[in-house]
Design a protein around this motif. Sequence first.
Motif, PDB file in Angstrom:
ATOM      1  N   PRO A  22       0.833  -1.207   0.000  1.00  0.00           N
ATOM      2  CA  PRO A  22       0.000   0.000   0.000  1.00  0.00           C
ATOM      3  C   PRO A  22       0.866   1.255   0.000  1.00  0.00           C
ATOM      4  CG  PRO A  22      -0.604  -1.497   1.797  1.00  0.00           C
ATOM      5  CD  PRO A  22       0.667  -2.014   1.211  1.00  0.00           C
ATOM      6  N   GLY A  23       0.534   2.206  -0.866  1.00  0.00           N
ATOM      7  CA  GLY A  23       1.227   3.497  -0.887  1.00  0.00           C
ATOM      8  C   GLY A  23       2.570   3.481  -1.590  1.00  0.00           C
ATOM      9  N   LEU A  24       2.997   2.331  -2.109  1.00  0.00           N
ATOM     10  CA  LEU A  24       4.310   2.282  -2.757  1.00  0.00           C
ATOM     11  C   LEU A  24       4.320   3.110  -4.037  1.00  0.00           C
ATOM     12  CD1 LEU A  24       7.162   1.029  -2.786  1.00  0.00           C
ATOM     13  CD2 LEU A  24       6.217  -0.896  -4.052  1.00  0.00           C
ATOM     14  N   THR A  25       3.235   3.036  -4.797  1.00  0.00           N
ATOM     15  CA  THR A  25       3.145   3.831  -6.027  1.00  0.00           C
ATOM     16  C   THR A  25       1.823   4.579  -6.019  1.00  0.00           C
ATOM     17  OG1 THR A  25       2.172   1.969  -7.190  1.00  0.00           O
ATOM     18  CG2 THR A  25       4.553   2.242  -7.404  1.00  0.00           C
ATOM     19  N   ARG A  26       1.749   5.610  -6.859  1.00  0.00           N
ATOM     20  CA  ARG A  26       0.551   6.440  -6.823  1.00  0.00           C
ATOM     21  C   ARG A  26      -0.660   5.760  -7.457  1.00  0.00           C
ATOM     22  NH1 ARG A  26       2.003  12.349  -8.650  1.00  0.00           N
ATOM     23  NH2 ARG A  26       4.066  11.837  -7.902  1.00  0.00           N
ATOM     24  N   VAL A  27      -0.407   4.976  -8.494  1.00  0.00           N
ATOM     25  CA  VAL A  27      -1.520   4.278  -9.140  1.00  0.00           C
ATOM     26  C   VAL A  27      -1.185   2.783  -9.256  1.00  0.00           C
ATOM     27  CG1 VAL A  27      -2.381   6.258 -10.470  1.00  0.00           C
ATOM     28  CG2 VAL A  27      -0.570   4.832 -11.423  1.00  0.00           C
ATOM     29  N   SER A  28      -2.238   1.958  -9.253  1.00  0.00           N
ATOM     30  CA  SER A  28      -2.017   0.509  -9.295  1.00  0.00           C
ATOM     31  C   SER A  28      -1.609   0.015 -10.678  1.00  0.00           C
ATOM     32  CB  SER A  28      -3.286  -0.233  -8.866  1.00  0.00           C
ATOM     33  OG  SER A  28      -3.564   0.098  -7.547  1.00  0.00           O
ATOM     34  N   GLY A  29      -1.860   0.822 -11.691  1.00  0.00           N
ATOM     35  CA  GLY A  29      -1.476   0.416 -13.047  1.00  0.00           C
ATOM     36  C   GLY A  29       0.031   0.407 -13.223  1.00  0.00           C
ATOM     37  N   SER A  30       0.688   1.302 -12.495  1.00  0.00           N
ATOM     38  CA  SER A  30       2.147   1.348 -12.575  1.00  0.00           C
ATOM     39  C   SER A  30       2.676   0.946 -11.212  1.00  0.00           C
ATOM     40  CB  SER A  30       2.591   2.768 -12.921  1.00  0.00           C
ATOM     41  OG  SER A  30       3.991   2.821 -12.892  1.00  0.00           O
ATOM     42  N   SER A  31       2.676  -0.353 -10.954  1.00  0.00           N
ATOM     43  CA  SER A  31       2.980  -0.794  -9.594  1.00  0.00           C
ATOM     44  C   SER A  31       3.570  -2.195  -9.591  1.00  0.00           C
ATOM     45  CB  SER A  31       1.686  -0.728  -8.760  1.00  0.00           C
ATOM     46  OG  SER A  31       2.009  -0.875  -7.396  1.00  0.00           O
ATOM     47  N   VAL A  32       3.606  -2.767  -8.405  1.00  0.00           N
ATOM     48  CA  VAL A  32       4.176  -4.096  -8.211  1.00  0.00           C
ATOM     49  C   VAL A  32       3.229  -4.927  -7.355  1.00  0.00           C
ATOM     50  CG1 VAL A  32       6.176  -5.374  -7.370  1.00  0.00           C
ATOM     51  CG2 VAL A  32       6.391  -2.935  -7.821  1.00  0.00           C
ATOM     52  N   ALA A  33       3.054  -6.196  -7.699  1.00  0.00           N
ATOM     53  CA  ALA A  33       2.426  -7.142  -6.776  1.00  0.00           C
ATOM     54  C   ALA A  33       3.481  -8.205  -6.479  1.00  0.00           C
ATOM     55  CB  ALA A  33       1.182  -7.765  -7.387  1.00  0.00           C
ATOM     56  N   PHE A  34       3.737  -8.428  -5.190  1.00  0.00           N
ATOM     57  CA  PHE A  34       4.872  -9.250  -4.749  1.00  0.00           C
ATOM     58  C   PHE A  34       4.491 -10.726  -4.596  1.00  0.00           C
ATOM     59  CE2 PHE A  34       5.498  -4.928  -3.329  1.00  0.00           C
ATOM     60  CZ  PHE A  34       6.863  -4.695  -3.460  1.00  0.00           C
ATOM     61  N   THR A  35       5.440 -11.601  -4.923  1.00  0.00           N
ATOM     62  CA  THR A  35       5.261 -13.049  -4.753  1.00  0.00           C
ATOM     63  C   THR A  35       5.360 -13.415  -3.260  1.00  0.00           C
ATOM     64  OG1 THR A  35       6.109 -13.605  -6.936  1.00  0.00           O
ATOM     65  CG2 THR A  35       6.342 -15.289  -5.259  1.00  0.00           C
ATOM     66  N   PRO A  36       4.435 -14.250  -2.747  1.00  0.00           N
ATOM     67  CA  PRO A  36       4.474 -14.635  -1.325  1.00  0.00           C
ATOM     68  C   PRO A  36       5.520 -15.725  -1.072  1.00  0.00           C
ATOM     69  CG  PRO A  36       2.592 -15.653  -2.401  1.00  0.00           C
ATOM     70  CD  PRO A  36       3.273 -14.823  -3.445  1.00  0.00           C
TER      71      PRO A  36
END
Length: 391
Positions: free
Chosen positions: A43-57
């Motif tokens: 949460p809050g890492l990038t301003r928009v979710s389109g330009s972001s990261v989802a991390f592997t668990p």
Amino acid sequence: QSAGDPAILELPPWSKMLGKPVAANPYGMPSMYEKNLVRRESPGLTRVSGSSVAFTPLQGLFGIITPSGLHFERHHQGWVDVDPNKHRLMINGLVKTNAVFTMDDIMRLPSVSRIHFIECGANTGMEWGNVAVPTVQYSHGMLSCSEFTGVPLKAILDMCGADYKKGRFILAEGADGSSMTRTIPMEMVESGEVLVAYGMNGEMLRPENGYPLRLVVPGVQGVSWVKWLRRIEVGDKPWATKDEAVHYIDLMPDGLHRQYSSIQECKSVITTPSGGQLLLDKGFYNVSGLAWSGRGKITRVDVSTDGGVNWRTARLETPVLSKALTRFNIDWVWDGKPAILQSRAVDETGYVQPSYGQLRAVRGTKSIYHNNAIQSWKVVESGEVSNVQVL
Ligand code: MTE
């Protein structure tokens, strides 16, 4: 317990009923009891979710292969589900014949399958100055490992009559809105390792990971693994595009930026026990983790449980493959006292993963990319595990 454990004494409902029919889920899904093990966005890492990261668990995975649905995602301009019938790969630049390939053209060519890790250059990038995130998913989860299937780019360039004398670089370009473009040295292509890949873990790439075509550049930071690959240009010098002149550069202590530092150096992390987990009692634990190097195979991983004073060599589980994740395990009997768990990997070039002190002495603390320092997890008497930094 004197009355006995009802879970073994009484027949559960599922032992007395008809189960679900085959193909109830035509594409299988994990058990509903595993629904917490998902990719997560910080949460809050990038301003928009389109330009972001989802991390592997990473904390919940076994072995070395990342299930495709848990492969990390990093998009500069969102992801797209490209129609393979409308997708084309164009080859141009210093070649005898410019060419345009359909997916059918590419899938008719001789293919290879190889297991490799992909790590974003920004993995662990939030931790340069201080501890920033609580779990291994957020500290190291821009990391996945898959079996990729495709055609060596060299074979495609050969078909087009590439000029390998003058053409010492290629530019790879994606079909998404970000127009991701990266320069790759021709030696890497000539080694036969760079693939134009359509397969991942036995099936077609997932849309989030570049369906129907992506570049696989073993050992190199994720940004060069251009997704939705639509064009390869052969040229005589690096292009210095926006993605290599402004982004993915390393700020050094003297204020200068390092460019094209694309190899992912040797690194490792203990995935369990790791930050946010709880040791329920003292006694036996299997300390397990992952090690990898962009320069080849892992040759050794040492583990410390006292913050780096004493080290023991961990077991490397097979297969140990070049530029792939390697799983390590080591026995540990926790005496219930505070402990600091660390792993330190060595690769086949003899390179030893640095401590934070060693890394910062060279790189400072202002960088984002290529943080491969030794990770420390602190265990306190209550059994809680948290992220700490040890110099
Ligand atoms: N390719 C295109 N076309 N667009 C992108 O945004 N992101 C890059 C790279 N390739 C990107 C791309 C980055 S920064 C990384 S780390 C990897 O893809 C991530 O790959 P993944 O989403 O399959 O994990």
